[in-house]
Design a protein around this motif. Structure first.
Motif, PDB file in Angstrom:
ATOM      1  N   ASN A  82       0.835  -1.192   0.000  1.00 47.37           N
ATOM      2  CA  ASN A  82       0.000   0.000   0.000  1.00 47.37           C
ATOM      3  C   ASN A  82       0.879   1.254   0.000  1.00 47.37           C
ATOM      4  OD1 ASN A  82      -1.542   2.288   1.065  1.00 47.37           O
ATOM      5  ND2 ASN A  82      -3.165   0.806   1.455  1.00 47.37           N
ATOM      6  N   ALA A  83       0.859   1.991  -1.108  1.00 43.05           N
ATOM      7  CA  ALA A  83       1.716   3.166  -1.296  1.00 43.05           C
ATOM      8  C   ALA A  83       1.409   4.257  -0.274  1.00 43.05           C
ATOM      9  CB  ALA A  83       1.570   3.701  -2.713  1.00 43.05           C
ATOM     10  N   TYR A  84       0.160   4.359   0.143  1.00 40.64           N
ATOM     11  CA  TYR A  84      -0.228   5.367   1.139  1.00 40.64           C
ATOM     12  C   TYR A  84       0.572   5.160   2.424  1.00 40.64           C
ATOM     13  CZ  TYR A  84      -3.206   8.272   4.111  1.00 40.64           C
ATOM     14  OH  TYR A  84      -3.680   9.242   4.962  1.00 40.64           O
ATOM     15  N   TYR A  85       0.611   3.919   2.914  1.00 41.61           N
ATOM     16  CA  TYR A  85       1.320   3.643   4.158  1.00 41.61           C
ATOM     17  C   TYR A  85       2.839   3.667   3.981  1.00 41.61           C
ATOM     18  CZ  TYR A  85      -3.086   2.716   6.448  1.00 41.61           C
ATOM     19  OH  TYR A  85      -4.342   2.848   6.982  1.00 41.61           O
ATOM     20  N   ILE A  86       3.318   3.263   2.828  1.00 43.86           N
ATOM     21  CA  ILE A  86       4.759   3.338   2.562  1.00 43.86           C
ATOM     22  C   ILE A  86       5.206   4.800   2.626  1.00 43.86           C
ATOM     23  CG2 ILE A  86       6.531   3.020   0.782  1.00 43.86           C
ATOM     24  CD1 ILE A  86       4.885   0.516  -0.114  1.00 43.86           C
ATOM     25  N   LEU A  87       4.451   5.687   1.995  1.00 40.23           N
ATOM     26  CA  LEU A  87       4.778   7.113   2.009  1.00 40.23           C
ATOM     27  C   LEU A  87       4.576   7.711   3.398  1.00 40.23           C
ATOM     28  CD1 LEU A  87       5.545   9.719   0.511  1.00 40.23           C
ATOM     29  CD2 LEU A  87       3.125   9.956  -0.128  1.00 40.23           C
ATOM     30  N   SER A  88       3.475   7.374   4.061  1.00 45.72           N
ATOM     31  CA  SER A  88       3.188   7.982   5.368  1.00 45.72           C
ATOM     32  C   SER A  88       4.250   7.636   6.405  1.00 45.72           C
ATOM     33  CB  SER A  88       1.807   7.558   5.866  1.00 45.72           C
ATOM     34  OG  SER A  88       1.754   6.178   6.136  1.00 45.72           O
ATOM     35  N   PHE A  89       4.748   6.417   6.363  1.00 41.21           N
ATOM     36  CA  PHE A  89       5.782   5.949   7.289  1.00 41.21           C
ATOM     37  C   PHE A  89       7.007   6.869   7.228  1.00 41.21           C
ATOM     38  CE2 PHE A  89       9.072   2.585   8.255  1.00 41.21           C
ATOM     39  CZ  PHE A  89       8.608   2.217   9.502  1.00 41.21           C
ATOM     40  N   GLN A  90       7.469   7.151   6.006  1.00 42.56           N
ATOM     41  CA  GLN A  90       8.650   7.994   5.814  1.00 42.56           C
ATOM     42  C   GLN A  90       8.321   9.470   6.041  1.00 42.56           C
ATOM     43  OE1 GLN A  90      11.578   6.723   5.636  1.00 42.56           O
ATOM     44  NE2 GLN A  90      10.915   4.617   5.290  1.00 42.56           N
ATOM     45  N   TYR A  91       7.127   9.888   5.650  1.00 45.46           N
ATOM     46  CA  TYR A  91       6.698  11.275   5.807  1.00 45.46           C
ATOM     47  C   TYR A  91       6.657  11.678   7.282  1.00 45.46           C
ATOM     48  CZ  TYR A  91       3.309  15.168   5.822  1.00 45.46           C
ATOM     49  OH  TYR A  91       2.657  16.369   6.018  1.00 45.46           O
ATOM     50  N   ALA A 111       9.590  16.579  -1.764  1.00 45.08           N
ATOM     51  CA  ALA A 111       8.882  15.319  -1.481  1.00 45.08           C
ATOM     52  C   ALA A 111       7.855  15.512  -0.366  1.00 45.08           C
ATOM     53  CB  ALA A 111       9.883  14.219  -1.111  1.00 45.08           C
ATOM     54  N   ILE A 112       8.197  16.286   0.651  1.00 42.46           N
ATOM     55  CA  ILE A 112       7.253  16.557   1.745  1.00 42.46           C
ATOM     56  C   ILE A 112       6.051  17.334   1.208  1.00 42.46           C
ATOM     57  CG2 ILE A 112       6.925  17.913   3.867  1.00 42.46           C
ATOM     58  CD1 ILE A 112       9.847  17.088   4.611  1.00 42.46           C
ATOM     59  N   ALA A 140       8.457   8.535  -1.317  1.00 44.16           N
ATOM     60  CA  ALA A 140       8.790   7.801  -0.096  1.00 44.16           C
ATOM     61  C   ALA A 140      10.268   7.429  -0.086  1.00 44.16           C
ATOM     62  CB  ALA A 140       7.927   6.548   0.028  1.00 44.16           C
ATOM     63  N   SER A 141      10.809   7.094  -1.248  1.00 46.92           N
ATOM     64  CA  SER A 141      12.225   6.735  -1.349  1.00 46.92           C
ATOM     65  C   SER A 141      13.131   7.928  -1.028  1.00 46.92           C
ATOM     66  CB  SER A 141      12.517   6.205  -2.757  1.00 46.92           C
ATOM     67  OG  SER A 141      13.871   5.867  -2.885  1.00 46.92           O
ATOM     68  N   ILE A 142      12.761   9.103  -1.500  1.00 48.91           N
ATOM     69  CA  ILE A 142      13.533  10.313  -1.178  1.00 48.91           C
ATOM     70  C   ILE A 142      13.496  10.556   0.328  1.00 48.91           C
ATOM     71  CG2 ILE A 142      13.586  12.844  -1.411  1.00 48.91           C
ATOM     72  CD1 ILE A 142      12.479  12.364  -4.314  1.00 48.91           C
ATOM     73  N   LEU A 143      12.322  10.448   0.915  1.00 52.54           N
ATOM     74  CA  LEU A 143      12.193  10.657   2.355  1.00 52.54           C
ATOM     75  C   LEU A 143      12.946   9.590   3.149  1.00 52.54           C
ATOM     76  CD1 LEU A 143       8.436  11.735   2.559  1.00 52.54           C
ATOM     77  CD2 LEU A 143      10.481  13.193   2.500  1.00 52.54           C
ATOM     78  N   ALA A 144      12.933   8.358   2.659  1.00 56.62           N
ATOM     79  CA  ALA A 144      13.685   7.287   3.324  1.00 56.62           C
ATOM     80  C   ALA A 144      15.179   7.590   3.292  1.00 56.62           C
ATOM     81  CB  ALA A 144      13.404   5.941   2.666  1.00 56.62           C
ATOM     82  N   ASP A 145      15.677   8.057   2.146  1.00 60.71           N
ATOM     83  CA  ASP A 145      17.098   8.412   2.047  1.00 60.71           C
ATOM     84  C   ASP A 145      17.453   9.514   3.045  1.00 60.71           C
ATOM     85  OD1 ASP A 145      17.513   6.520   0.083  1.00 60.71           O
ATOM     86  OD2 ASP A 145      17.611   7.967  -1.565  1.00 60.71           O
TER      87      ASP A 145
END
Length: 158
Positions: A82-91, A111-112, A140-145
């Motif tokens: 689920n892309a929503y949760y993948i993004l929210s986790f990092q956000y 990204a934010i 999400a990948s940018i935020l994870a980095d």
């Protein structure tokens, strides 16, 4: 107006507002450091690790259109990718890292800001087009980095 066009227009407006303001400058002095979502998940008022005051009681605030609290969202596994949760986790982690004083590079701000528009438009159960899902994962990948210290000020010593 179709949802796809509405989000594109909204993202363009948000980008215009962002870029007409002050740009993020390179860090010249104290840059801070970042922590991963795993750190933030365990250092809320719910533990099990000691509370990090950066949360400031925001764990129980509602998270955008999710119908969940911030704490519930950061603790929801992204079932079936689920892309929503993948993004929210990092956000959420990037947001908290910024609140600790960690310097945020321009690409991370972008990204934010993109995620702000995304979360104002979609909920976790909404169906995304392939393009929208890919954009969420890319941001999400940018935020994870950033959270992992690959870009930005670097990772904190836990």
């Amino acid at each position: 107006m179709k949802k796809k066009y509405l989000i594109t227009i909204t993202m363009l407006i948000a980008s215009a507002i962002y870029f007409s303001g002050t740009a993020a400058l390179a860090c010249d002095d104290y840059c801070g450091c970042t922590l991963t979502p795993g750190y933030w998940k365990t250092h809320s008022k719910y533990g099990p690790a000691p509370l990090d005051d950066t949360w400031a009681g925001r764990e129980d605030n509602g998270f955008w259109l999710s119908g969940q609290t911030v704490y519930e969202v950061i603790n929801t596994p992204p079932k079936r990718g689920n892309a929503y949760y993948i993004l929210s986790f990092q956000y959420i982690a990037a947001y908290l890292n910024n609140d600790t004083g960690a310097w945020v590079p321009e690409d991370v701000w972008e990204a934010i800001n993109w995620a702000d528009v995304f979360f104002a438009t979609y909920g976790p159960s909404d169906t995304l087009s392939e393009e929208e899902r890919a954009a969420a994962i890319a941001n999400a990948s940018i935020l994870a980095d950033y959270n992992e210290g690959i870009i930005g000020p670097g990772h904190c010593d836990d």
